[in-house]
Design a protein around this motif. Sequence first.
Motif, PDB file in Angstrom:
ATOM      1  N   TYR C 150      16.224 -18.848  -0.177  1.00 28.39           N
ATOM      2  CA  TYR C 150      15.934 -17.454  -0.464  1.00 28.39           C
ATOM      3  C   TYR C 150      14.574 -17.269  -1.142  1.00 28.39           C
ATOM      4  N   GLY C 151      14.281 -18.164  -2.074  1.00 32.53           N
ATOM      5  CA  GLY C 151      13.004 -18.058  -2.782  1.00 32.53           C
ATOM      6  C   GLY C 151      11.820 -18.150  -1.823  1.00 32.53           C
ATOM      7  N   LYS C 152      11.951 -19.037  -0.836  1.00 37.04           N
ATOM      8  CA  LYS C 152      10.884 -19.189   0.159  1.00 37.04           C
ATOM      9  C   LYS C 152      10.773 -17.925   1.012  1.00 37.04           C
ATOM     10  N   GLN C 153      11.915 -17.347   1.331  1.00 35.97           N
ATOM     11  CA  GLN C 153      11.877 -16.112   2.116  1.00 35.97           C
ATOM     12  C   GLN C 153      11.154 -15.017   1.357  1.00 35.97           C
ATOM     13  N   ARG C 154      11.411 -14.968   0.047  1.00 37.29           N
ATOM     14  CA  ARG C 154      10.748 -13.967  -0.782  1.00 37.29           C
ATOM     15  C   ARG C 154       9.242 -14.187  -0.765  1.00 37.29           C
ATOM     16  N   LEU C 155       8.851 -15.464  -0.866  1.00 39.45           N
ATOM     17  CA  LEU C 155       7.427 -15.792  -0.821  1.00 39.45           C
ATOM     18  C   LEU C 155       6.822 -15.399   0.526  1.00 39.45           C
ATOM     19  N   LEU C 156       7.578 -15.683   1.573  1.00 39.61           N
ATOM     20  CA  LEU C 156       7.087 -15.354   2.913  1.00 39.61           C
ATOM     21  C   LEU C 156       6.894 -13.843   3.050  1.00 39.61           C
ATOM     22  N   GLU C 157       7.831 -13.114   2.496  1.00 40.75           N
ATOM     23  CA  GLU C 157       7.746 -11.653   2.514  1.00 40.75           C
ATOM     24  C   GLU C 157       6.396 -11.193   1.930  1.00 40.75           C
ATOM     25  N   ILE C 158       6.033 -11.789   0.800  1.00 45.87           N
ATOM     26  CA  ILE C 158       4.749 -11.412   0.182  1.00 45.87           C
ATOM     27  C   ILE C 158       3.585 -11.949   1.006  1.00 45.87           C
ATOM     28  N   ALA C 159       3.749 -13.184   1.491  1.00 44.82           N
ATOM     29  CA  ALA C 159       2.665 -13.802   2.260  1.00 44.82           C
ATOM     30  C   ALA C 159       2.300 -12.951   3.477  1.00 44.82           C
ATOM     31  N   VAL C 160       3.317 -12.427   4.145  1.00 42.46           N
ATOM     32  CA  VAL C 160       3.055 -11.627   5.333  1.00 42.46           C
ATOM     33  C   VAL C 160       2.297 -10.357   4.960  1.00 42.46           C
ATOM     34  N   ALA C 161       2.741  -9.733   3.876  1.00 47.38           N
ATOM     35  CA  ALA C 161       2.049  -8.521   3.439  1.00 47.38           C
ATOM     36  C   ALA C 161       0.601  -8.854   3.095  1.00 47.38           C
ATOM     37  N   PHE C 162       0.412  -9.990   2.433  1.00 55.03           N
ATOM     38  CA  PHE C 162      -0.941 -10.385   2.040  1.00 55.03           C
ATOM     39  C   PHE C 162      -1.792 -10.729   3.264  1.00 55.03           C
ATOM     40  N   ALA C 163      -1.133 -11.255   4.287  1.00 49.83           N
ATOM     41  CA  ALA C 163      -1.860 -11.609   5.512  1.00 49.83           C
ATOM     42  C   ALA C 163      -2.464 -10.379   6.179  1.00 49.83           C
ATOM     43  N   CYS C 164      -1.989  -9.203   5.822  1.00 53.36           N
ATOM     44  CA  CYS C 164      -2.579  -7.983   6.360  1.00 53.36           C
ATOM     45  C   CYS C 164      -3.884  -7.651   5.635  1.00 53.36           C
ATOM     46  N   ARG C 165      -4.290  -8.492   4.695  1.00 54.36           N
ATOM     47  CA  ARG C 165      -5.492  -8.282   3.896  1.00 54.36           C
ATOM     48  C   ARG C 165      -5.543  -6.864   3.321  1.00 54.36           C
ATOM     49  N   PRO C 166      -4.535  -6.528   2.535  1.00 54.39           N
ATOM     50  CA  PRO C 166      -4.476  -5.162   2.028  1.00 54.39           C
ATOM     51  C   PRO C 166      -5.470  -4.912   0.911  1.00 54.39           C
ATOM     52  N   ARG C 167      -5.893  -3.663   0.778  1.00 55.90           N
ATOM     53  CA  ARG C 167      -6.633  -3.243  -0.398  1.00 55.90           C
ATOM     54  C   ARG C 167      -5.631  -2.838  -1.474  1.00 55.90           C
ATOM     55  N   VAL C 168      -4.496  -2.331  -0.997  1.00 58.43           N
ATOM     56  CA  VAL C 168      -3.417  -1.972  -1.910  1.00 58.43           C
ATOM     57  C   VAL C 168      -2.135  -2.656  -1.454  1.00 58.43           C
ATOM     58  N   LEU C 169      -1.493  -3.348  -2.397  1.00 65.22           N
ATOM     59  CA  LEU C 169      -0.273  -4.080  -2.070  1.00 65.22           C
ATOM     60  C   LEU C 169       0.878  -3.492  -2.872  1.00 65.22           C
ATOM     61  N   LEU C 170       1.926  -3.074  -2.168  1.00 66.61           N
ATOM     62  CA  LEU C 170       3.086  -2.484  -2.830  1.00 66.61           C
ATOM     63  C   LEU C 170       4.228  -3.488  -2.778  1.00 66.61           C
TER      64      LEU C 170
END
Lengths: 344, 284, 250
Positions: C150-170
């Motif tokens: 589960y912890g890895k899934q949580r990390l992946l969740e953030i990693a994917v969002a970060f992979a979008c190279r956001p200016r704002v991350l929610l």
Amino acid sequence: MSTNIADHVRSSLVRRGRWGIGEILFWLIAAATLYFLPERHLILNEIAIIGLFALSLDLILGYAGIVSLGHAAFFGLGAYTAGILARDGLADPLLGLGAAAIAAAILGFVTSFLVLRGSDLTKLMVTLGVALVLGEIANQASWLTGGADGLQGITMGPILGLFEFDIFGTTAYAYSLTVTFLLFIVARRIVVSPYGLSLRSIRDNPLKARAVGIPVNRRLVAVYTLAAAYAGVAGALLAQTTQFVSLDVLAFHRSADVMLVLVIGGVGYLYGGLIGAIVFKVLQDVISAWTPQYWQFWIGLILVIIVLAGRERLTERVRTLWKGVAGRTAKSPETLPKTSTREV
Amino acid sequence: MLTILFDGIAYGMLLFVLACGLAVTLGLMNFVNLAHGAFAMAGGYITAVLMNRMGVPFLATLPLAFIGPAILGLVLERTLYKRLYTRSHLDQVLFSIGLVFMAVAAIDYSFGSQQQLIQLPSWLQGRVDILGVQVGLYRSFIIVICGALVVALQLILTKTRFGSRLRAAVDDPRVARGLGINVSLIFATTFAFGSGLAGLGGALGAEILGLDPTFPLKFMIYFLIVVTVGGTTSITGPFLASLLLGIADVAGKYYVPSVGAFVIYTLMIVVLVLRPQGLFERAR
Amino acid sequence: MTIALETKGLVKRFGGLVATDNVSFKLEHGARHALIGPNGAGKTTFINLLTGVIKPTAGQIFLEGQEITGLRPELRVQRGLARTFQINQLFPAMTPLETIGLAVSERLGGGRDWWRVTGSKREIIDEIVEIAQRFRLTDVLDERTSNLAYGKQRLLEIAVAFACRPRVLLLDEPAAGVPEAERHELLATVAALPRDVSVLLIEHDMDLVFSFADRISVLVNGALFTEGTVEEVSTDPRVRAVYLGESVDE
Ligand SMILES: Nc1ncnc2c1ncn2[C@@H]1O[C@H](COP(=O)(O)OP(=O)(O)OP(=O)(O)O)[C@@H](O)[C@H]1O
Ligand SMILES: [Mg+2]
């Protein structure tokens, strides 16, 4: 260290694109039947056509998760387009094929907007409705389609001006097989491309797909249009090689059959449609020889059993088997998602 | 004009009795049962066979046309259907299409592919003139019977304990279970009852709709239209949809035969796309 | 400082329920901002409004000064607004490698590319590697996502969002359900994100919030209750009262 990972990442990604030995064998054997099974070319021709039709359904069902009970709409439109062209004197097969693909693609593009939203049930009903409407049109417009009598008087010219159709179906089979193979290569390319990856992501979780910036609707419209064109080509092949089109090409049982074919072979790995077509036709051949009228009963029974036995698990097994045979090691087999995720 | 309206209403009522079981299965169990028409066909054949081969009077066959499919429905629900409630709609569709194919072939094998004709008792034949409107006796009979069924259904749903449990289960099966309602028993009962009603509808409709082995396929789309247009959270929705469909179909065939079913299918698509919840439903 | 994300008078009604009540909110550039509030306060709804998953009843949303109120979700992502979900939203049948690769190639315009094999571009590979390392996912890249811890899934969740190279991350409760021991590590990973990414974090664990955030907004019954620095909010008796479920007179 990071170059190691980079190499690993690359090889993991591109591995999906590589052809396995099993795949090459599959097509070699298919080609070999041109020489070794001359008396079977008529049925092999049908197999190639149904295989292509099921492949096109796989593109939308297996890779984009759109369920359809009306895929015959595109098949039928393609068949009628090619048939009518040939009847009216434009006898070049490739021209008919192209026209059928375009006509079906246009219909696919227009109707794709109907299946973007809604539950699986809505999609099933809408696709079914589209096929019914088309069937009704073909039935009423008998001046164009021949109505219930079917489209008579199709004569095909030679392919590329070189190969005449013969009564043994050899040219027909070679033609259908070649077209199916070429379209298969394109489909195979597509599903391992970034575009194909985005389709799989939409199938698995459209909400998340949007959240990584994928224009979900546009991707679905594109694949639906493409699949429609494929189905149109399959229909055109049938019309051209049998030189006859009847309302049957738009009938409900066509849509149901192609679904069955795909389900037999397994959804979501492209070969399912082709393998399913072989199994389906061979079964039909065997059962019909034994009890011709009640073939439908056995199809029904097979469907019921497949579902009860766990369609997805079976597919998984077939696919694993296939991958073993094909000699590829790609991990992460896909399963079809249940009705899509909602919670945010 | 009024005759057409009258025929349309009779047809619509018949469709409702045929399809309401499907509406409940879909609303309650979220199960897409394309084989619903097979139960209707079973009822029709029970009546036809009893009358034509054994000389049982028409009215006497009707209870059996209800009970037979109901029992069949109960057995199938307990043995097969209940395994599929949690599956995807695609699986349910494949499964029930399989059943339809089997039913069609089995009936064909047993009774042949020809139309089954039934001889209505003489007091139900012919037409009478009421206030200048030609009214078929048999259609009046259907309207009376089906009307009574609709009222009875509505009363059962709103007035009885079973009805309130059923509605609770439709609303939210999990909560209903939490309240100690035996949801699976309700599923089975309703499924059986719905199949029985379909059977009765098939028997009543044999004269009007025709009866041959392809019945489940031919009318599948009509049933589906009724439930998708009418929605599944009440029985008034499907009822109105049935009437609408019945009248539209009869009128359409009479006035614009060349357009045929085209309009109905198109309308269905439009409704589905614009109001996926059904025409008479408030969006949830 | 400039404003990365702003809402003006944002309202969302679900029937009679006002889930977002006239929220005017500013997220500054480079901020580490936390949004807290009791269960059902409307935090997730607020994020859903920002990202376009649901449409507001009234009000406006601006991303770096440009209005995005009516924009489709995917276009907001392309403009640099990414999010994670409170309940994991992943692609169960894909591998982390494919998931990250998907987001990266999509951002680089690869999603329309239907002819090349995924992974044939150098820049995509490099970026996948960088993200996998940042989020400590290198050892599970080829696992099926549904099989991950589960912890890895949580990390992946953030990693994917970060992979979008956001200016704002929610981030909607990124640490929810993660074992105590891994939480701080997870939040540290988030805190170590480049400073030009503005982060809005929803979190119930006050220790995490206080160690992570430089500003805190409190949402109660859909409305902004108060806002201020960690100091101000942590010592505000009314906030305490809200969290203890006592009624407070304003
Ligand atoms: N789609 C919806 N339809 C109706 N009501 C909704 C919907 N989504 C949320 N709500 C309601 O809006 C309110 C706010 O919900 P929300 O999920 O935003 O709260 P939250 O602050 O994220 O809570 P938590 O801390 O539990 O995650 C709740 O009362 C919830 O029931
Ligand atoms: Mg929340």
